[in-house]
Scaffold this active site. Sequence first.
Site, PDB file in Angstrom:
ATOM      1  CB  CYS B  10      52.374  42.649   8.345  1.00 17.30           C
ATOM      2  SG  CYS B  10      53.917  42.006   8.982  1.00 17.30           S
ATOM      3  CB  CYS B  13      55.081  38.825   6.440  1.00 19.18           C
ATOM      4  SG  CYS B  13      54.386  38.653   8.089  1.00 19.18           S
TER       5      CYS B  13
END
Lengths: 141, 77
Positions: B10, B13
């Site tokens: 995501c 991240c």
Amino acid sequence: MVQNFFAPQSNVMILACSGGSNVGQLSNQAAIELTQEGLGKMFCLAGIGGNLSGFVQSAKDIDQMVAIDGCKVGCAKAILEQAGVPLQEYVVVTDSGIEKDKNFSLKAEEIAKVKSAVLDACGTGAPVAADQTSKTIGCCG
Amino acid sequence: MEIKILGPGCPKCEQTSKIVAEAVSETGVEANVEKVTGVMDIAGYGVFGTPAVVIDGDVKCVGKIPKKEDVKSWLTK
């Protein structure tokens, strides 16, 4: 379990002492049901007790946590203290008027009483419906 | 030094990966950075959420984007 593992919703960490008595197992069952109902997610207190860095760091970094101890011996609380994890919301099952014994035939009304105490501690009126929890894997909050 | 970024990919991240890469570059430490994206692989680290950063087997942060200064301090300890 895996499907909801990284769900962003209901990110309250629930830690239960899960001890060897009725009240310990009531803490465990309440944590399971609250997880299923979407209040938060039960997490492994044993991993914190074992000083495994993933578990300890997760507990240190979480914004909202509730610890449930069965009795005033307070093993869950002690584990968190030992690991240097600040205690947030805290519930002791015997404080709800349930006596500690070795009868593992848990009563539904006692489970409900523990869940209610946890919800009160968390300032939550009612758990989120189970169908509102994510079925997909996503990143945390 | 072995660094692992745990997360399915995501934006948080990715931002964590970027910060770690910058911290590695700015401190000049020799490090192998690996992204761990598999759910079961991530679960094996015992983390409650992602992103998470693991340095030489030690989980340093969970569920948030770390500050670059914090990452630098982990790298230089």
